[in-house]
Design an enzyme around this catalytic site. Structure first.
Site, PDB file in Angstrom:
ATOM      1  N   HIS A 261       0.846  -1.189   0.000  1.00 38.37           N
ATOM      2  CA  HIS A 261       0.000   0.000   0.000  1.00 38.37           C
ATOM      3  C   HIS A 261       0.879   1.236   0.000  1.00 38.37           C
ATOM      4  O   HIS A 261       1.961   1.241   0.606  1.00 38.37           O
ATOM      5  CB  HIS A 261      -0.915   0.010   1.232  1.00 38.37           C
ATOM      6  N   GLU A 315      -7.920  -4.774  -0.656  1.00 39.25           N
ATOM      7  CA  GLU A 315      -8.382  -5.495  -1.832  1.00 39.25           C
ATOM      8  C   GLU A 315      -8.222  -7.006  -1.693  1.00 39.25           C
ATOM      9  O   GLU A 315      -8.961  -7.776  -2.300  1.00 39.25           O
ATOM     10  CB  GLU A 315      -7.637  -5.025  -3.088  1.00 39.25           C
TER      11      GLU A 315
END
Length: 380
Positions: A261, A315
């Site tokens: 991320h 996700e």
């Protein structure tokens, strides 16, 4: 004013002052309006959190009941919107269909009365209420079937799943899905939210703002990344193949979808919550074959890449949960959009409080004093 050093992607360049969302990527802390995301996920709901983010405070029972009734009242869409969606190609991506449909809403409701609180509230309610209806409608229309009409006796999340699957969901499924939407509702100044603020700074209508943000969210480096996790798990195939697959991908210098991320240097706090929800679904409805593969992959990635601060992100588990809920992978990002509309609208309202149109500068890297060459004298 001196030109600052160039920062690709505006990385670490503050572009707004905001009181909507706080993130500490080093510790994995995420707050909506100062309330930890873990507390909201345990105690709140998507619509209550939407109210919190957009209007800045948790609602009273009366205000919340009014808000929910407004959402129910505005779920249905104009038949001409539906007719337009029928003309979309069945092979088109649902995110493109959603962007076009949201933009079309502006033709029916846009008045740009940004100084009118009633218009702003009605616009917010319409967008939150109608986007799920349009996402579900396109799922059925592209198959040549009529859309499923919303049911006023179901709450926001249960109705969304009902319109998607034409089946009233189990209470646990609705609860898990509600938490998924809550976790996707806001995440500071990401690409799509920045797009919303830039568009909003021009004083255009909220439908154009959300349409622009939907277009930004659809890219594979942003919201579209969640569609790649299930195909990856399918490619791995078995728990035994996890480590050989990972070794091959790393040797080829390829990314492992659902990991890493831009902000978090630890495991995404939203991924922790979603992992627990995936476990609940597996315990209640039977273990999805992908779930064991996902667990083993996360363990292997942490062993291989933990020293590089690469961990599971939102996700990774959201796609797994949506699959367990019977949702096709190309609807993952549109569902993300229906949730993130909350954050976009919250930032739109905040932008208008002290608006100044965005106009960043650039560092020119071209030539100067180039003469014009007539077309007959140009080479080639």
């Amino acid at each position: 004013m001196a030109v600052c050093d160039y920062s690709p992607g505006l990385e670490n360049v503050p572009a707004a002052r905001s009181s909507i969302c706080f993130i500490d990527g080093k510790t994995g802390q995420l707050e909506y309006r100062g309330i930890p995301i873990t507390e909201l996920a345990q105690k709140s709901s998507f619509l209550e959190t939407a109210y919190l983010l957009i209007w800045g405070n948790l609602p009273s029972q009366k205000d919340f009941d009014t808000f929910k009734q407004e959402i129910i009242h505005h779920r249905r869409t104009k038949y001409r919107i539906r007719d337009a969606m029928e003309c979309f190609p069945a092979s088109g991506h649902p995110m493109d269909a959603l962007q076009a449909s949201v933009a079309a809403l502006g033709l029916f409701y846009s008045q740009r009365k940004l100084d009118d609180p009633a218009y702003m509230r009605e616009s917010i309610v319409r967008l939150l209420a109608k986007l799920p209806t349009m996402v579900a409608a396109f799922r059925h229309l592209r198959k040549g079937n009529d859309p499923i009409k919303p049911r006023d006796d179901l709450d926001h999340t249960a109705n969304f799943l009902y319109m998607l699957n034409e089946q009233e969901p189990h209470p646990l499924q609705a609860q898990v899905f509600d938490t998924c939407l809550l976790l996707h509702a806001e995440h500071s100044l990401n690409a799509s939210t920045f797009s919303a603020r830039v568009t909003g700074s021009t004083l255009t209508d909220p439908y154009a703002i959300v349409a622009s943000a939907v277009g930004t969210l659809g890219g594979p480096l942003h919201g579209g990344a969640n569609e790649t996790v299930i195909p990856m798990l399918n490619e791995i195939g078995t728990v035994e193949n996890v480590r050989p697959y990972l070794d091959q991908k790393l040797a080829q210098g390829e990314k492992i979808m659902g990991f890493g991320h831009r902000i978090y240097r630890v495991k995404d706090p939203r991924a922790k919550i979603l992992q627990g929800l995936a476990e609940q679904l597996s315990e209640t409805f039977g273990c999805d074959r992908y779930y064991g593969i996902a667990q083993e992959l996360e363990k292997a990635v942490e062993e291989r890449l933990g020293d590089r601060k690469i961990y599971a992100n939102i996700e990774f588990y959201s796609g797994l949960i949506y699959r367990q809920l019977g949702i096709p992978s190309d609807l993952f990002t549109p569902i993300f959009a229906t949730a993130r509309t909350v954050g976009w609208l919250a930032h739109w309202k905040e932008q208008l409080e002290a608006n100044r149109i965005y106009r960043p500068t650039q560092i020119y890297a071209g030539q100067h004093d180039q003469g014009y060459i007539p077309v007959v004298e140009r080479a080639g």
